[in-house]
Write an enzyme that holds these catalytic residues in place. Structure first.
Site, PDB file in Angstrom:
ATOM      1  CB  VAL A 117      -0.981   0.044   1.195  1.00  0.00           C
ATOM      2  CG1 VAL A 117      -1.990  -1.094   1.109  1.00  0.00           C
ATOM      3  CG2 VAL A 117      -0.254   0.036   2.532  1.00  0.00           C
TER       4      VAL A 117
ATOM      5  CG  ASN B  82      -6.768  -4.349   8.273  1.00  0.00           C
ATOM      6  OD1 ASN B  82      -7.041  -4.239   9.464  1.00  0.00           O
ATOM      7  ND2 ASN B  82      -5.888  -5.251   7.842  1.00  0.00           N
TER       8      ASN B  82
ATOM      9  CB  SER C  11      -5.039   2.542  16.496  1.00  0.00           C
ATOM     10  OG  SER C  11      -4.590   2.135  17.777  1.00  0.00           O
TER      11      SER C  11
ATOM     12  CE1 TYR D  47      -0.115   1.043  14.665  1.00  0.00           C
ATOM     13  CE2 TYR D  47      -0.950   1.768  16.800  1.00  0.00           C
ATOM     14  CZ  TYR D  47      -1.089   1.005  15.652  1.00  0.00           C
ATOM     15  OH  TYR D  47      -2.202   0.217  15.481  1.00  0.00           O
ATOM     16  CB  ALA D  48       0.278   7.399  18.872  1.00  0.00           C
TER      17      ALA D  48
ATOM     18  CB  SER E 223       0.635   6.803  11.530  1.00  0.00           C
ATOM     19  OG  SER E 223       0.296   5.641  12.282  1.00  0.00           O
ATOM     20  CE  LYS E 224      -3.068   2.371  12.728  1.00  0.00           C
ATOM     21  NZ  LYS E 224      -3.786   1.706  11.614  1.00  0.00           N
TER      22      LYS E 224
HETATM   23  P1  NDP Z   1      -1.107  -7.954  11.592  1.00  0.00           P
HETATM   24  O1  NDP Z   1       0.336  -7.605  11.752  1.00  0.00           O
HETATM   25  O2  NDP Z   1      -1.634  -9.188  12.244  1.00  0.00           O
HETATM   26  O3  NDP Z   1      -1.462  -8.048  10.021  1.00  0.00           O
HETATM   27  C1  NDP Z   1      -1.123  -6.989   9.181  1.00  0.00           C
HETATM   28  C2  NDP Z   1      -1.530  -7.280   7.754  1.00  0.00           C
HETATM   29  O4  NDP Z   1      -1.146  -6.128   6.981  1.00  0.00           O
HETATM   30  C3  NDP Z   1      -0.812  -8.469   7.145  1.00  0.00           C
HETATM   31  O5  NDP Z   1      -1.698  -9.203   6.327  1.00  0.00           O
HETATM   32  C4  NDP Z   1       0.295  -7.836   6.295  1.00  0.00           C
HETATM   33  O6  NDP Z   1       0.653  -8.578   5.132  1.00  0.00           O
HETATM   34  C5  NDP Z   1      -0.371  -6.535   5.871  1.00  0.00           C
HETATM   35  N1  NDP Z   1       0.569  -5.492   5.494  1.00  0.00           N
HETATM   36  C6  NDP Z   1       1.587  -4.970   6.232  1.00  0.00           C
HETATM   37  N2  NDP Z   1       2.228  -4.035   5.521  1.00  0.00           N
HETATM   38  C7  NDP Z   1       1.599  -3.951   4.315  1.00  0.00           C
HETATM   39  C8  NDP Z   1       1.804  -3.186   3.139  1.00  0.00           C
HETATM   40  N3  NDP Z   1       2.772  -2.283   3.038  1.00  0.00           N
HETATM   41  N4  NDP Z   1       0.969  -3.399   2.095  1.00  0.00           N
HETATM   42  C9  NDP Z   1      -0.029  -4.308   2.154  1.00  0.00           C
HETATM   43  N5  NDP Z   1      -0.262  -5.068   3.244  1.00  0.00           N
HETATM   44  C10 NDP Z   1       0.548  -4.893   4.301  1.00  0.00           C
HETATM   45  O7  NDP Z   1      -1.903  -6.656  12.068  1.00  0.00           O
HETATM   46  P2  NDP Z   1      -3.313  -6.482  12.829  1.00  0.00           P
HETATM   47  O8  NDP Z   1      -4.305  -7.393  12.237  1.00  0.00           O
HETATM   48  O9  NDP Z   1      -3.076  -6.492  14.273  1.00  0.00           O
HETATM   49  O10 NDP Z   1      -3.647  -4.967  12.454  1.00  0.00           O
HETATM   50  C11 NDP Z   1      -4.508  -4.603  11.380  1.00  0.00           C
HETATM   51  C12 NDP Z   1      -4.805  -3.121  11.494  1.00  0.00           C
HETATM   52  O11 NDP Z   1      -5.434  -2.858  12.740  1.00  0.00           O
HETATM   53  C13 NDP Z   1      -3.566  -2.227  11.441  1.00  0.00           C
HETATM   54  O12 NDP Z   1      -3.868  -1.059  10.743  1.00  0.00           O
HETATM   55  C14 NDP Z   1      -3.307  -1.930  12.899  1.00  0.00           C
HETATM   56  O13 NDP Z   1      -2.607  -0.735  13.093  1.00  0.00           O
HETATM   57  C15 NDP Z   1      -4.735  -1.830  13.412  1.00  0.00           C
HETATM   58  N6  NDP Z   1      -4.854  -1.996  14.851  1.00  0.00           N
HETATM   59  C16 NDP Z   1      -4.499  -3.178  15.450  1.00  0.00           C
HETATM   60  C17 NDP Z   1      -4.628  -3.319  16.819  1.00  0.00           C
HETATM   61  C18 NDP Z   1      -4.280  -4.576  17.525  1.00  0.00           C
HETATM   62  O14 NDP Z   1      -4.367  -4.578  18.767  1.00  0.00           O
HETATM   63  N7  NDP Z   1      -3.906  -5.656  16.854  1.00  0.00           N
HETATM   64  C19 NDP Z   1      -5.132  -2.213  17.655  1.00  0.00           C
HETATM   65  C20 NDP Z   1      -5.459  -1.027  16.916  1.00  0.00           C
HETATM   66  C21 NDP Z   1      -5.330  -0.932  15.569  1.00  0.00           C
HETATM   67  P3  NDP Z   1       1.381 -10.021   5.237  1.00  0.00           P
HETATM   68  O15 NDP Z   1       0.374 -10.952   5.839  1.00  0.00           O
HETATM   69  O16 NDP Z   1       1.669 -10.366   3.830  1.00  0.00           O
HETATM   70  O17 NDP Z   1       2.591  -9.835   6.072  1.00  0.00           O
END
Ligand code: NDP
Length: 255
Positions: A63, A89, A142, A155-156, A158-159
Site C-alpha cells: 500500500v 486495514n 486505533s 504509530y500513534a 499516524s493513526k
Molecule cells: P497484523 O500484523 O496481524 O497483520 C497486518 C496485515 O497487513 C498483514 O496481512 C500484512 O501482510 C499486511 N501489510 C503490512 N504491511 C503492508 C503493506 N505495506 N501493504 C499491504 N499489506 C501490508 O496486524 P493487525 O491485524 O493487528 O492490524 C490490522 C490493522 O489494525 C492495522 O492497521 C493496525 O494498526 C490496526 N490496529 C491493530 C490493533 C491490535 O491490537 N492488533 C489495535 C489497533 C489498531 P502479510 O500478511 O503479507 O505480512
C-alpha cells in the site's frame, strides 16, 4: 446475505484483523479482493473466503507504492466487476521505545504504510467510486490515535492522522454518495500485539485492568463494526471514528 453482489477490497487481509474482515464480508455474500504484503497470506485468506461460495481473489501489493495500488484497484474492478467497499486495514507498528532511541527510518516506514497507504488506496478507490456515485471507505485507525500513548510516537501520530483524513474525505466525497468512516480497535491479540506481549511491552493484565467490560477485543469484534459502517444501515453515518475497545478509551479514572 447483507453484502450479496457487493465488491469489497480489504488491504492487509492476510492475517489478523484484515483476515477476519475479509471473511466476514465473504460470509455475508460479498466478492472479496484480499490484499497483503505477501501473496501466500493473501491467498490463504482468499482460499478461506471461497469456502463461503463467493468469488475471492488474492493480490500482493504494498500500500506504500502508488503504482502498485493503482494496478490493484484496476484489477479489482476488472476481476470482480466493480468496487463498492474499500477497507484500509494494512498497518504496521514500530518498536516501543523512548523518543531518543527511536529511529527516524521507523517513523518514515510507519507513516508510509499507515498514513500514506490509507491516502493512496482511498484516492485510487475514490476515482472509481466517484464515477459510480456510490461507495464506502472504512479506515482501521486505533485507540492509539485518540490518546497519548507513550513510546509509540510514529504509530500513534499516524493513526491520529488517519482519523482526521477520515473526516476530511467524508466531507469531500459526500457529494458523490461516498461514506468514509473509521473503526478504532482496542488491543487485539494478533501477531502485531503478541510480539509486544512476548517482549513484555504490552501487559494483558494492565490492559484488562483499564477496560470497563473486562475483556480484549477479537478480530471478529472489529469486523462486526466494519461491516456495519460499510452497510446501508449506516448510510447516514459519515466521518466518525468508532472505538471498539470494550470501553478502554473512555475510562478516564481507574484504580
Ligand atoms: P497484523 O500484523 O496481524 O497483520 C497486518 C496485515 O497487513 C498483514 O496481512 C500484512 O501482510 C499486511 N501489510 C503490512 N504491511 C503492508 C503493506 N505495506 N501493504 C499491504 N499489506 C501490508 O496486524 P493487525 O491485524 O493487528 O492490524 C490490522 C490493522 O489494525 C492495522 O492497521 C493496525 O494498526 C490496526 N490496529 C491493530 C490493533 C491490535 O491490537 N492488533 C489495535 C489497533 C489498531 P502479510 O500478511 O503479507 O505480512
Amino acid at each position: 446475505m447483507r453484502f450479496a453482489g457487493k465488491k469489497v477490497l480489504v488491504t492487509g487481509g492476510g492475517r489478523g484483523i484484515g483476515q477476519a474482515i475479509a471473511l466476514a464480508f465473504a460470509r455475508e455474500g460479498a466478492s472479496v479482493a484480499v490484499n497483503a504484503a505477501h501473496m501466500a497470506t493473501a491467498e490463504e485468506t482468499a482460499a478461506q473466503a471461497r469456502e463461503f461460495k463467493v468469488k475471492a481473489i488474492a493480490i500482493e501489493a504494498s500500500v506504500t507504492d502508488e503504482e502498485q495500488v493503482k494496478s490493484m484497484v484496476d484489477r479489482v474492478v476488472r476481476d470482480l466487476g466493480g468496487l463498492d467497499v474499500l477497507v484500509n486495514n494494512a498497518g504496521i507498528s514500530q518498536p516501543i521505545m523512548p523518543l531518543l532511541e527511536q529511529s527516524t527510518a521507523d517513523w518514515d516506514r510507519v507513516m508510509a504504510t499507515n498514513l500514506r497507504g490509507t491516502y493512496v488506496c482511498s484516492k485510487a478507490a475514490a476515482k472509481w467510486m466517484i464515477e459510480q456515485k456510490a461507495g464506502k471507505i472504512v479506515n482501521i485507525s486505533s485507540i492509539a490515535g485518540l490518546t497519548g500513548q507513550i513510546y509509540r510516537t510514529a504509530y500513534a501520530t499516524s493513526k491520529a492522522a488517519v482519523i482526521n483524513l477520515t473526516m476530511v474525505l467524508a466531507v469531500e466525497l459526500a457529494k458523490y454518495n461516498i461514506n468514509v468512516n473509521a473503526v478504532a480497535p482496542g488491543y487485539v491479540l494478533t501477531d502485531l500485539v503478541k510480539n509486544f506481549v512476548k517482549q513484555g511491552k504490552v501487559k494483558e493484565e494492565a490492559v484488562l485492568h483499564r477496560t470497563p467490560l473486562g475483556r480484549m477485543s477479537t478480530p471478529e469484534d472489529i469486523a462486526f463494526a466494519t461491516l456495519f459502517l460499510a452497510s446501508e444501515e449506516a448510510r447516514n453515518i459519515t466521518g466518525v471514528n468508532l472505538p471498539v475497545d470494550a470501553g478502554w478509551t473512555v475510562n478516564g479514572w481507574y484504580m
